[in-house]
Write a protein that holds these residues in place. Sequence first.
Motif, PDB file in Angstrom:
ATOM      1  N   LEU A 278       0.838  -1.211   0.000  1.00  0.00           N
ATOM      2  CA  LEU A 278       0.000   0.000   0.000  1.00  0.00           C
ATOM      3  C   LEU A 278       0.869   1.255   0.000  1.00  0.00           C
ATOM      4  CD1 LEU A 278      -2.853  -1.009   2.454  1.00  0.00           C
ATOM      5  CD2 LEU A 278      -2.994  -0.719  -0.024  1.00  0.00           C
ATOM      6  N   ALA A 279       1.949   1.192   0.794  1.00  0.00           N
ATOM      7  CA  ALA A 279       2.867   2.343   0.823  1.00  0.00           C
ATOM      8  C   ALA A 279       3.496   2.552  -0.553  1.00  0.00           C
ATOM      9  CB  ALA A 279       3.953   2.102   1.873  1.00  0.00           C
ATOM     10  N   ALA A 280       3.817   1.432  -1.229  1.00  0.00           N
ATOM     11  CA  ALA A 280       4.403   1.539  -2.580  1.00  0.00           C
ATOM     12  C   ALA A 280       3.408   2.181  -3.541  1.00  0.00           C
ATOM     13  CB  ALA A 280       4.808   0.165  -3.080  1.00  0.00           C
ATOM     14  N   MET A 281       2.135   1.912  -3.342  1.00  0.00           N
ATOM     15  CA  MET A 281       1.091   2.531  -4.184  1.00  0.00           C
ATOM     16  C   MET A 281       1.098   4.054  -4.015  1.00  0.00           C
ATOM     17  SD  MET A 281      -0.724   0.278  -5.885  1.00  0.00           S
ATOM     18  CE  MET A 281       0.843  -0.411  -6.202  1.00  0.00           C
ATOM     19  N   VAL A 282       1.259   4.473  -2.753  1.00  0.00           N
ATOM     20  CA  VAL A 282       1.284   5.919  -2.488  1.00  0.00           C
ATOM     21  C   VAL A 282       2.510   6.544  -3.149  1.00  0.00           C
ATOM     22  CG1 VAL A 282       1.415   7.695  -0.686  1.00  0.00           C
ATOM     23  CG2 VAL A 282       0.014   5.655  -0.326  1.00  0.00           C
ATOM     24  N   VAL A 283       3.661   5.857  -3.014  1.00  0.00           N
ATOM     25  CA  VAL A 283       4.887   6.353  -3.650  1.00  0.00           C
ATOM     26  C   VAL A 283       4.680   6.428  -5.166  1.00  0.00           C
ATOM     27  CG1 VAL A 283       7.326   5.857  -4.131  1.00  0.00           C
ATOM     28  CG2 VAL A 283       6.406   5.517  -1.834  1.00  0.00           C
ATOM     29  N   ALA A 284       4.051   5.377  -5.725  1.00  0.00           N
ATOM     30  CA  ALA A 284       3.807   5.331  -7.176  1.00  0.00           C
ATOM     31  C   ALA A 284       2.940   6.510  -7.611  1.00  0.00           C
ATOM     32  CB  ALA A 284       3.138   4.017  -7.545  1.00  0.00           C
ATOM     33  N   LEU A 285       1.932   6.822  -6.808  1.00  0.00           N
ATOM     34  CA  LEU A 285       1.025   7.922  -7.146  1.00  0.00           C
ATOM     35  C   LEU A 285       1.772   9.259  -7.141  1.00  0.00           C
ATOM     36  CD1 LEU A 285      -1.928   8.609  -7.807  1.00  0.00           C
ATOM     37  CD2 LEU A 285      -2.329   8.898  -5.366  1.00  0.00           C
ATOM     38  N   VAL A 286       2.574   9.457  -6.103  1.00  0.00           N
ATOM     39  CA  VAL A 286       3.327  10.719  -5.993  1.00  0.00           C
ATOM     40  C   VAL A 286       4.311  10.838  -7.160  1.00  0.00           C
ATOM     41  CG1 VAL A 286       5.024  11.982  -4.593  1.00  0.00           C
ATOM     42  CG2 VAL A 286       3.094  10.843  -3.488  1.00  0.00           C
ATOM     43  N   PHE A 287       4.995   9.739  -7.462  1.00  0.00           N
ATOM     44  CA  PHE A 287       5.988   9.757  -8.538  1.00  0.00           C
ATOM     45  C   PHE A 287       5.317   9.982  -9.893  1.00  0.00           C
ATOM     46  CE2 PHE A 287       8.884   7.343 -11.471  1.00  0.00           C
ATOM     47  CZ  PHE A 287       9.861   8.320 -11.497  1.00  0.00           C
ATOM     48  N   ALA A 288       4.178   9.328 -10.109  1.00  0.00           N
ATOM     49  CA  ALA A 288       3.453   9.499 -11.377  1.00  0.00           C
ATOM     50  C   ALA A 288       2.998  10.949 -11.525  1.00  0.00           C
ATOM     51  CB  ALA A 288       2.263   8.553 -11.430  1.00  0.00           C
ATOM     52  N   ALA A 289       2.578  11.550 -10.406  1.00  0.00           N
ATOM     53  CA  ALA A 289       2.135  12.952 -10.449  1.00  0.00           C
ATOM     54  C   ALA A 289       3.305  13.868 -10.797  1.00  0.00           C
ATOM     55  CB  ALA A 289       1.538  13.351  -9.104  1.00  0.00           C
ATOM     56  N   ALA A 290       4.479  13.582 -10.209  1.00  0.00           N
ATOM     57  CA  ALA A 290       5.654  14.410 -10.488  1.00  0.00           C
ATOM     58  C   ALA A 290       6.049  14.287 -11.961  1.00  0.00           C
ATOM     59  CB  ALA A 290       6.807  13.978  -9.585  1.00  0.00           C
TER      60      ALA A 290
END
Lengths: 408, 250
Positions: A278-290
Amino acid sequence: MKKILFIALKEVISFLRDKGDLSFSLVLPIAIFALIYGAFGSSLQFSGTAYIVNEDPGGRYTDLFLQRLSENPGLSLMQISAASAERKLARSDIQMVVEIPPGFSENLKNGRSTSLIFKQRGNGGTDGQIIAGLVRAAADSISRELLAVAQVKDAVANIGIEQQQIEMTVQKFLVEEQTSPVLTIGETLTGDRPEPVNQFLPGVVTMFVLFSVNLTAQALVEERRKGTLERLLTTRLKISELFIGKFLAYTMRGFIQTMILLALAYAVFRIFTPVSFLAAMVVALVFAAAASSIGIIIGSLARTENQATWIAVFFTMLMVTLSGTFMPVSEGSLLGRLSKFALNTYANDAFRTLITEGGSLLATSGIAGHGWSSCSGYVDQPAGLPRCPGREVGWISSERSGFLPLTI
Amino acid sequence: MAENFVVVRDLYKSFKDVIAVNGVSFSIEEGEIFGLLGPNGAGKTTTIRILSTVIPPDKGDVIIGGYSLQKEANNIRGIIGICPQELALYPDMSAFDNLVFFGRMAGLSSQEAREQAIANLEMMGLLERAKKSRVDKFSGGMKRRVNLAIALMGHPRLLFLDEPTIGIDPQSRNNIYETIKGLQAKGMTILYTTHYMEEADKLCQRVAIMDSGKIVAMGTPEALKSQFGDPDKITLEEVFLKITGRSLRD
């Protein structure tokens, strides 16, 4: 707000409807990952070739040195001529050569100091550094033996024992020492082998999300080329609404892509805990947004699709290189300092932390180091890799005479 | 006499050293089809881009539907529709989805956009394939009709048609003529540009001929023709060539 969501929805639906685009964006990262896994996954144990220029063929200590070197698992020796070595080094066919100088054995036999010579391009590369360590270890063992013999000879010089007997006795002790060494190195294994999935998955994931920078930029430029941007500008749609809509769409696209890859990694390789997933999903979302934001900026600046592609490719390659995704970046170097500005550095570290430590989001915050070290390869790899060439090596020395039988 | 729906006064626009629009003034009555004619590079498209709020003028006043272009551009956007010269649509989407999307962008609700999309597609004879096929599978004429149908989303009061019949078959062209006449009958004001003089003669109540960024002649087709001979014998194309000359344009 409704218009923004509608623009984002249109883009996501277009992405999902385009079977070719969809399969490429999802299958390609998986295929690349499989390729990397196949290439490196099964051979993380060191395997390399030491190129030797032997200017002292048939010498006793030359043969001993080569024998010691060949005893290293995974290391093969190839003797080449000095001219061939020069040519291969010049062409970068090889990164490092060990030269055994003329009179090598004779000098050692007569108690004269002599040197092996490394010839290398730059730092010799990762393999070169490992081989350098193995060469040093072989030279060190011979040096210690010669030193021991010399010290014993000195100690018993006035007793009248024959030279040959001294050498035989010392040799006997050395063999005993080798059989039952005073100092040994124990190994503790964590896992049954180095884990390539942990090492390469973050890099592959972040690299492909970064490729979507190009898609985001293209989407804006294409909108301009097709004339739909101009048409949209004649409606009451604000330009900011259009940008935010595109941003959301390509963030979602990058997120979906990452989510599928991570879910696959979770299911197949079992590298996440439910919490770290789940934490990796959050990281993925932030990175995709950047990544999506950068794509929007490039799309706004580029006038043509080609321009957008080249800017995005340059940016992507820069980020991948700086973050040390596949190649090591030294912490203290200029590249290492520049890597603090690379998106991937943070995303890679965050993913690696989550994968290797099963940690929470808090564990990923404030990380800006590298998964790689220029000297020792991947830092999570088992220890035992050699020291850097050029660094002063703690060779054994005699307090009595300062005699160093064999140096490099 | 109908009120002027569009008033353009002393409009100027330059791109670097090129003066694209050089002191253009005209007005269009409500419900009128006004033709803007001219050779390539005359400034027609730039004039339309200014009036449709895409680019600002360097100088001049524009009033559309009572709104000032400089001060109330957003209000103008609410009452105009544009059918650009190039096909401005999403080729990977269906015609229906294209219309609904632009309808939503024009401020329609989901229900309104769907209803209006169906009505417009039916009017353009596209309803049958509207949801089934992507637009890139359509013929050139069908794409042109979709392009026009999109322009009608949001019930605009002023429609800009920039060469809407270029490169299409006579059937599609006829359909577009009929649609335009139908829209006029409903009270829509239309600014129409074309290279087909026969088309302008047939559709437009008044035309303005532009050349090198200026309006060089303006009036009803009959009035323009009568300036150069017997209006029953001379064509608008001949008038156009007499006014703008026969030299080739870039």
